[in-house]
Design an enzyme around this catalytic site. Structure first.
Site, short mmCIF file in Angstrom:
data_model
loop_
_atom_site.label_atom_id
_atom_site.label_comp_id
_atom_site.label_asym_id
_atom_site.label_seq_id
_atom_site.Cartn_x
_atom_site.Cartn_y
_atom_site.Cartn_z
N ARG A 1 0.11 7.66 -2.72
CA ARG A 1 0.68 8.73 -1.89
C ARG A 1 2.15 8.95 -2.21
NH1 ARG A 1 -0.97 6.20 3.40
NH2 ARG A 1 -1.52 4.49 2.01
N ASP B 1 0.83 -1.21 0.00
CA ASP B 1 0.00 0.00 0.00
C ASP B 1 0.86 1.26 0.00
OD1 ASP B 1 -2.39 1.39 -0.03
OD2 ASP B 1 -2.65 1.33 2.15
N ASN C 1 -11.24 -2.64 -4.96
CA ASN C 1 -10.50 -1.66 -5.75
C ASN C 1 -11.21 -1.26 -7.06
OD1 ASN C 1 -7.24 -2.84 -4.65
ND2 ASN C 1 -8.32 -0.99 -4.01
N ASN D 1 1.23 3.37 -2.94
CA ASN D 1 1.71 3.78 -4.28
C ASN D 1 1.22 5.17 -4.64
OD1 ASN D 1 2.75 1.23 -4.49
ND2 ASN D 1 1.29 0.51 -6.03
N SER E 1 -11.04 -6.86 -4.10
CA SER E 1 -12.38 -6.89 -4.71
C SER E 1 -13.05 -5.53 -4.58
CB SER E 1 -13.22 -8.00 -4.08
OG SER E 1 -13.06 -8.05 -2.66
#
Ligand code: IPE
Ligand code: IPE
Ligand code: MG
Length: 256
Positions: free
Chosen positions: A31, A27, A75, A29, A73
């Site tokens: 930001r 997690d 995203n 990417n 699921s």
């Protein structure tokens, strides 16, 4: 049916100082990119490099199973253009990286509801899995359109299809009725869970399998995660006391 591994709730499992199975929520990417005034998708592209480095580092260290959450699921709720770039990146990674996986003895598995993907992507997944199926050094699992709840539900359905009599004897439903049908029945439960990007949540990842997994959170954004960051997670893991419900004294006498 594939063999199942020891369940952490059925018995205290064996474990070592080095995790045998590492599961990662990649997690941060978006930001990472935003902090550099780049479009979010630049962070996803950079994230692919961190995947390569992590796969390599885990294989070198002797990790047997590495599981990466690539697309949840949930995203699909993102803007269509971001979803589409993520699909393109997945396709190009499959086109370019499988030769290297093969050379490194790595078996690739993709879990999730793959029927939602376009045919070209599904075909590449099938080919990559088939090509690397005999590799034994490490199993790399990519979770794509994956959700922990979906996994439990599909396992329940599969269990009932395999044993229709369970419907009239629900008291016979046990862990080992369901677990062999989970999409990662070929792997032991993760020893170590890592989430980058600073959030401290599971976000519908491997809900069933994380029952006794050690959780490790780091503020580093995924594109900045490297071998040194991985070593810090391993060091934290090695210092944990995995009690599995027992007392500290019991654990010291018989670690597992
Ligand atoms: C993880 O990074 C990649 C995917 C979920 C596909 P994010 O895209 O969630 O990055 P942040 O959390 O918005 O920074
Ligand atoms: C979790 O990240 C899913 C992946 C890394 C693939 P998200 O960025 O989607 O999670 P939330 O929305 O912050 O919980
Ligand atoms: Mg995120």
């Amino acid at each position: 049916m594939m063999s199942t591994f020891a369940s952490s709730t059925a018995a205290v499992p064996e474990y070592r100082a080095l995790p045998r199975h590492v599961a990662i929520i990649m997690d941060g990417n978006g930001r990472w990119a935003t902090a550099r005034r780049l479009p979010r998708v630049a962070g996803h592209a950079k994230g692919v490099e961190a995947v390569r480095a992590t796969v390599d580092a885990c294989a070198r260290r002797g990790v047997e199973f590495l599981t990466l959450f690539a697309f949840s699921s949930e995203n699909w709720r993102r803007p269509a253009d971001e979803v589409s770039v993520l699909m393109r990146l997945f396709i190009s990674a499959l086109e370019r990286e499988v030769t290297q996986l093969q050379a490194n003895g790595i078996r690739l598995r993709v879990i999730g509801e793959l029927s939602a993907f376009e045919p070209r992507l599904r075909e590449l997944i099938e080919q990559a899995e088939a090509r690397t199926a005999a590799n034994r050094r490490m199993t790399l699992t990519v979770a794509a359109n994956y959700g922990g709840r979906w996994d439990i539900l599909q396992a329940m359905s599969a269990a009932l299809r395999a044993q229709p009599e369970l419907a009239s004897h629900p008291e016979r439903i046990a862990e080992d009725t369901i677990a062999p049908h989970l999409s990662m029945a070929y792997a032991p439960e993760p020893d170590l869970f890592i989430r980058t990007g600073g959030e401290q949540r599971i976000s519908n990842f491997l809900l069933w399998q994380l029952a006794y997994t050690e959780l490790y959170f780091t503020d580093a954004f995924w594109p900045d995660f490297d071998a040194a960051a991985l070593e810090r997670a391993f060091a934290s893991f090695a210092g944990r006391e995995r009690r599995f419900g027992r007392t500290s004294a019991q654990t010291a006498a018989e670690p597992g």
